[in-house]
Design a protein around this motif. Structure first.
Motif, PDB file in Angstrom:
ATOM      1  N   LEU A   1       0.835  -1.203   0.000  1.00 35.35           N
ATOM      2  CA  LEU A   1       0.000   0.000   0.000  1.00 35.35           C
ATOM      3  C   LEU A   1       0.869   1.252   0.000  1.00 35.35           C
ATOM      4  N   GLY A   2       1.860   1.297   0.878  1.00 34.09           N
ATOM      5  CA  GLY A   2       2.733   2.458   0.950  1.00 34.09           C
ATOM      6  C   GLY A   2       3.489   2.691  -0.349  1.00 34.09           C
ATOM      7  N   CYS A   3       3.958   1.608  -0.959  1.00 35.57           N
ATOM      8  CA  CYS A   3       4.708   1.732  -2.207  1.00 35.57           C
ATOM      9  C   CYS A   3       3.811   2.221  -3.345  1.00 35.57           C
ATOM     10  N   GLU A   4       2.584   1.713  -3.390  1.00 35.01           N
ATOM     11  CA  GLU A   4       1.662   2.133  -4.439  1.00 35.01           C
ATOM     12  C   GLU A   4       1.324   3.617  -4.305  1.00 35.01           C
ATOM     13  N   ALA A   5       1.138   4.076  -3.076  1.00 37.74           N
ATOM     14  CA  ALA A   5       0.866   5.495  -2.856  1.00 37.74           C
ATOM     15  C   ALA A   5       2.095   6.344  -3.192  1.00 37.74           C
ATOM     16  N   ALA A   6       3.281   5.858  -2.821  1.00 37.60           N
ATOM     17  CA  ALA A   6       4.507   6.611  -3.084  1.00 37.60           C
ATOM     18  C   ALA A   6       4.768   6.765  -4.576  1.00 37.60           C
ATOM     19  N   PHE A   7       4.298   5.826  -5.375  1.00 37.33           N
ATOM     20  CA  PHE A   7       4.456   5.903  -6.826  1.00 37.33           C
ATOM     21  C   PHE A   7       3.870   7.206  -7.373  1.00 37.33           C
ATOM     22  N   THR A   8       2.780   7.667  -6.773  1.00 34.85           N
ATOM     23  CA  THR A   8       2.164   8.934  -7.185  1.00 34.85           C
ATOM     24  C   THR A   8       2.688  10.111  -6.385  1.00 34.85           C
ATOM     25  N   LEU A   9       2.797   9.949  -5.061  1.00 37.40           N
ATOM     26  CA  LEU A   9       3.166  11.074  -4.200  1.00 37.40           C
ATOM     27  C   LEU A   9       4.578  11.584  -4.481  1.00 37.40           C
ATOM     28  N   CYS A  10       5.513  10.682  -4.743  1.00 38.15           N
ATOM     29  CA  CYS A  10       6.889  11.104  -5.006  1.00 38.15           C
ATOM     30  C   CYS A  10       7.008  11.864  -6.328  1.00 38.15           C
ATOM     31  N   ALA A  11       6.014  11.706  -7.196  1.00 40.67           N
ATOM     32  CA  ALA A  11       6.069  12.397  -8.483  1.00 40.67           C
ATOM     33  C   ALA A  11       5.568  13.827  -8.399  1.00 40.67           C
ATOM     34  N   VAL A  12       4.758  14.140  -7.388  1.00 43.13           N
ATOM     35  CA  VAL A  12       4.123  15.459  -7.304  1.00 43.13           C
ATOM     36  C   VAL A  12       5.143  16.605  -7.323  1.00 43.13           C
ATOM     37  N   PRO A  13       6.239  16.543  -6.539  1.00 40.10           N
ATOM     38  CA  PRO A  13       7.165  17.683  -6.523  1.00 40.10           C
ATOM     39  C   PRO A  13       7.954  17.887  -7.814  1.00 40.10           C
ATOM     40  N   VAL A  14       8.014  16.883  -8.683  1.00 43.46           N
ATOM     41  CA  VAL A  14       8.857  17.009  -9.884  1.00 43.46           C
ATOM     42  C   VAL A  14       8.058  17.030 -11.188  1.00 43.46           C
ATOM     43  N   LEU A  15       6.749  16.860 -11.109  1.00 40.92           N
ATOM     44  CA  LEU A  15       5.947  16.792 -12.332  1.00 40.92           C
ATOM     45  C   LEU A  15       5.938  18.109 -13.095  1.00 40.92           C
ATOM     46  N   ARG A  16       5.939  19.224 -12.376  1.00 42.91           N
ATOM     47  CA  ARG A  16       5.839  20.513 -13.063  1.00 42.91           C
ATOM     48  C   ARG A  16       7.056  20.765 -13.955  1.00 42.91           C
ATOM     49  N   ARG A  17       8.234  20.508 -13.461  1.00 43.90           N
ATOM     50  CA  ARG A  17       9.436  20.790 -14.263  1.00 43.90           C
ATOM     51  C   ARG A  17       9.699  19.687 -15.289  1.00 43.90           C
ATOM     52  N   HIS A  18       9.475  18.445 -14.915  1.00 43.07           N
ATOM     53  CA  HIS A  18       9.887  17.346 -15.788  1.00 43.07           C
ATOM     54  C   HIS A  18       8.778  16.821 -16.690  1.00 43.07           C
ATOM     55  N   SER A  19       7.541  17.156 -16.425  1.00 44.34           N
ATOM     56  CA  SER A  19       6.403  16.697 -17.216  1.00 44.34           C
ATOM     57  C   SER A  19       6.221  15.186 -17.018  1.00 44.34           C
ATOM     58  N   PRO A  20       5.054  14.660 -17.393  1.00 39.50           N
ATOM     59  CA  PRO A  20       4.835  13.210 -17.272  1.00 39.50           C
ATOM     60  C   PRO A  20       5.862  12.384 -18.038  1.00 39.50           C
ATOM     61  N   TRP A  21       6.319  12.906 -19.164  1.00 31.80           N
ATOM     62  CA  TRP A  21       7.328  12.181 -19.946  1.00 31.80           C
ATOM     63  C   TRP A  21       8.634  12.047 -19.173  1.00 31.80           C
ATOM     64  N   GLY A  22       9.122  13.162 -18.651  1.00 36.42           N
ATOM     65  CA  GLY A  22      10.395  13.132 -17.949  1.00 36.42           C
ATOM     66  C   GLY A  22      10.349  12.289 -16.690  1.00 36.42           C
ATOM     67  N   VAL A  23       9.288  12.432 -15.907  1.00 38.35           N
ATOM     68  CA  VAL A  23       9.163  11.634 -14.681  1.00 38.35           C
ATOM     69  C   VAL A  23       9.134  10.151 -15.017  1.00 38.35           C
ATOM     70  N   SER A  24       8.377   9.780 -16.043  1.00 37.87           N
ATOM     71  CA  SER A  24       8.279   8.367 -16.421  1.00 37.87           C
ATOM     72  C   SER A  24       9.625   7.817 -16.873  1.00 37.87           C
ATOM     73  N   VAL A  25      10.298   8.547 -17.750  1.00 40.82           N
ATOM     74  CA  VAL A  25      11.585   8.068 -18.279  1.00 40.82           C
ATOM     75  C   VAL A  25      12.599   7.883 -17.164  1.00 40.82           C
ATOM     76  N   HIS A  26      12.774   8.891 -16.323  1.00 42.21           N
ATOM     77  CA  HIS A  26      13.810   8.818 -15.292  1.00 42.21           C
ATOM     78  C   HIS A  26      13.493   7.756 -14.239  1.00 42.21           C
ATOM     79  N   ALA A  27      12.231   7.655 -13.823  1.00 40.74           N
ATOM     80  CA  ALA A  27      11.873   6.644 -12.828  1.00 40.74           C
ATOM     81  C   ALA A  27      12.067   5.234 -13.380  1.00 40.74           C
TER      82      ALA A  27
END
Length: 322
Positions: A159-185
């Motif tokens: 449960l924690g890992c599934e939630a972190a998959f989204t929560l950890c992306a929130v601070p970096v989505l604006r600069r990196h966009s969904p494409w950048g976050v997906s590629v780097h992760a």
């Protein structure tokens, strides 16, 4: 004024992404006997290549992470991609699969509370009301099962890992966009899993994959990873993690539908009840609200912009609050 079209457009990518994730349940059964770390490393490495090609074709700009961004992106890879897979595999050794699924079904509640905190805004009462309904519907669809204390611990970790998959992306989505976050992760997860595979399963483990398992890996890499990740993060950035979290309820719906089509049997009455409850929760939590058009188009404005001018505050006071 109401902007239902814009709202639906924001949610549609996440809906499709969660439907793809749910459809992968049947495909994933093919990989039960495959070497875990090596198989997932191949999946994420292939997904990285696919995403890089897709980004180039679409003109998406990929930026190099800097500073703390590395920590957030690594957090997605470690928790949402590596540890989550370990938790599921180790968890089913102590608990029936439904127990893990029920734990993951709690994600809308976690995202509904924690997501707005990271986005620097108050949780939506509409989402907080709908999240437990979606969770209850998912539990009815997935069913329950037997477990022991160790199984419960693995379920909580999942449960924690599934939630972190989204929560950890929130601070970096604006600069990196969904494409950048997906590629780097994804490339970070591929490197981590490759190292684990080499240590735990040996370099020759990749040769143990059968033809059907390679086909399953290809499906997961293309649709459930490369495509679904970008779609999901697009909705998280546009609609906010709280509202997007409700869409995780679509995954068990899609899994039940695919199971019925592929011959696993007609859903039981409890599953039908769960489907009805899920739909009720989704409709209640995602229905359009009376918000200013600019806020409905970009809900993240409240997290980054300064206070509105007095005239805007007067206009906003006449509209419905979140």
């Amino acid at each position: 004024m109401k902007t239902p079209t814009a709202s639906f457009a924001q949610l549609l990518p996440g809906m499709v992404g969660m439907a793809l994730v749910g459809s992968s349940v049947t495909v994933s059964h093919t990989l039960v006997d495959a070497p875990l770390f090596t198989t997932q490393a191949v999946r994420y490495a292939a997904a990285t290549v696919i995403l890089l090609v897709m980004a180039r074709l679409t003109g998406a700009r990929l930026l190099r992470p800097r500073g703390r961004e590395w920590l957030w992106l690594a957090g997605i890879a470690v928790t949402g991609l590596v540890l989550f897979n370990v938790a599921v595999v180790r968890g089913v050794a102590h608990a029936e699969p439904a127990v893990i699924a029920v734990a993951v079904a709690c994600v809308p509640v976690v995202l509904g509370v924690a997501g707005p905190f990271l986005e620097r805004r108050r949780p939506s009462r509409q989402v907080l009301w709908a999240a437990p309904v979606v969770m209850a519907g998912a539990v009815l669809v997935e069913g329950t099962g037997r477990t022991d204390a160790v199984g419960v611990a693995w379920a909580v970790l999942a449960l924690g890992c599934e939630a972190a998959f989204t929560l950890c992306a929130v601070p970096v989505l604006r600069r990196h966009s969904p494409w950048g976050v997906s590629v780097h992760a994804i490339w970070l997860a591929a490197v981590m899993l490759a190292a684990l595979g080499a240590m735990r399963e040996g370099p020759s483990a990749v040769g143990e994959l059968t033809g059907s398992q390679w086909a399953a890996v290809g499906y997961l890499a293309l649709l459930v990873t490369a495509v679904a990740f970008v779609l999901w993060y697009s909705t998280v950035r546009a609609a906010g993690s709280g509202r997007a979290g409700l869409l995780t309820g679509i995954a068990p719906l899609a899994a039940a539908a695919v199971g019925a089509v592929t011959g696993s049997g007609t859903p039981s009455p409890s599953v039908w009840l769960g489907i009805a409850v899920l739909i009720l929760g989704l409709i209640g939590g995602l229905r359009p609200r009376d918000v200013p058009a600019e806020e409905a188009t970009d809900p993240s404005r409240s997290a980054t912009a300064g206070p509105p001018p007095p005239s805007a505050r007067r206009r906003r006071s006449t509209s419905a609050r979140r």
